[in-house]
Design a protein around this motif. Structure first.
Motif, mmCIF file in Angstrom:
data_model
loop_
_atom_site.group_PDB
_atom_site.id
_atom_site.type_symbol
_atom_site.label_atom_id
_atom_site.label_comp_id
_atom_site.label_asym_id
_atom_site.label_seq_id
_atom_site.Cartn_x
_atom_site.Cartn_y
_atom_site.Cartn_z
ATOM 1 N N ARG A 40 -4.950 9.499 -8.697
ATOM 2 C CA ARG A 40 -3.955 8.488 -8.323
ATOM 3 C C ARG A 40 -3.478 7.691 -9.537
ATOM 4 O O ARG A 40 -2.316 7.280 -9.594
ATOM 5 N N LYS A 86 -3.912 1.344 -2.920
ATOM 6 C CA LYS A 86 -4.621 0.969 -1.709
ATOM 7 C C LYS A 86 -5.010 -0.508 -1.807
ATOM 8 O O LYS A 86 -5.180 -1.035 -2.917
ATOM 9 N N ALA A 124 0.839 -1.193 0.000
ATOM 10 C CA ALA A 124 0.000 0.000 0.000
ATOM 11 C C ALA A 124 0.877 1.247 0.000
ATOM 12 O O ALA A 124 1.906 1.288 0.686
ATOM 13 N N SER A 163 0.009 5.669 -5.251
ATOM 14 C CA SER A 163 -0.704 5.668 -3.965
ATOM 15 C C SER A 163 -1.694 4.509 -3.899
ATOM 16 O O SER A 163 -2.866 4.693 -3.546
ATOM 17 N N SER A 166 -1.516 -4.508 2.749
ATOM 18 C CA SER A 166 -1.588 -3.381 3.713
ATOM 19 C C SER A 166 -0.398 -3.392 4.659
ATOM 20 O O SER A 166 0.366 -4.332 4.707
#
Length: 120
Positions: free
Chosen positions: A67, A87, A14, A85, A120
């Motif tokens: 992004r 996620k 992430a 960026s 993550s």
């Protein structure tokens, strides 16, 4: 016959970046736009971004605006998706597509997909 081949997927953390590529061949003048879709497990395939082959104008879904950047190289017949960026929610199989319409309402061909997994 439209042929699209994606590459560049993988496992990323992430916040990091990744660039997807798509090599296109067999396109006709009817395929005015190329773009990217994605599909997460258990969900429908959804539009991410598209770009006009001729003018280069782009459009994005709100989830990735600011992004992700879609671009194309007309001479090399390549399509790119720069993803910054990242996620965990961006985890999906990403598909390259050729067709028409801003949101690519008509699809003339799909790539085989490339998996992007964001940890993550």
């Amino acid at each position: 016959q439209v042929q699209l081949v994606e590459s560049g997927g993988g496992l990323v953390q992430a916040g990091s970046s990744r660039r997807l590529s798509c090599a296109a061949s067999g396109l006709t003048s009817f395929s005015t736009r190329v773009g990217w879709f994605r599909q997460s497990p258990g969900k429908n395939r959804t539009f991410v971004a598209s770009i006009s082959w001729k003018s280069g104008n782009t459009i994005y879904t709100n989830d990735v605006k600011g992004r992700f950047t879609v671009s194309r190289d007309v001479n090399e017949k390549m399509l790119y998706l720069q993803m910054d960026s990242l996620k965990p929610l961006d985890t999906a199989v990403y598909y390259c597509a050729a067709g028409a319409g801003l949101y690519m309402d008509r699809i003339d061909g799909w790539g085989q997909g490339t998996q992007v997994t964001v940890s993550s």
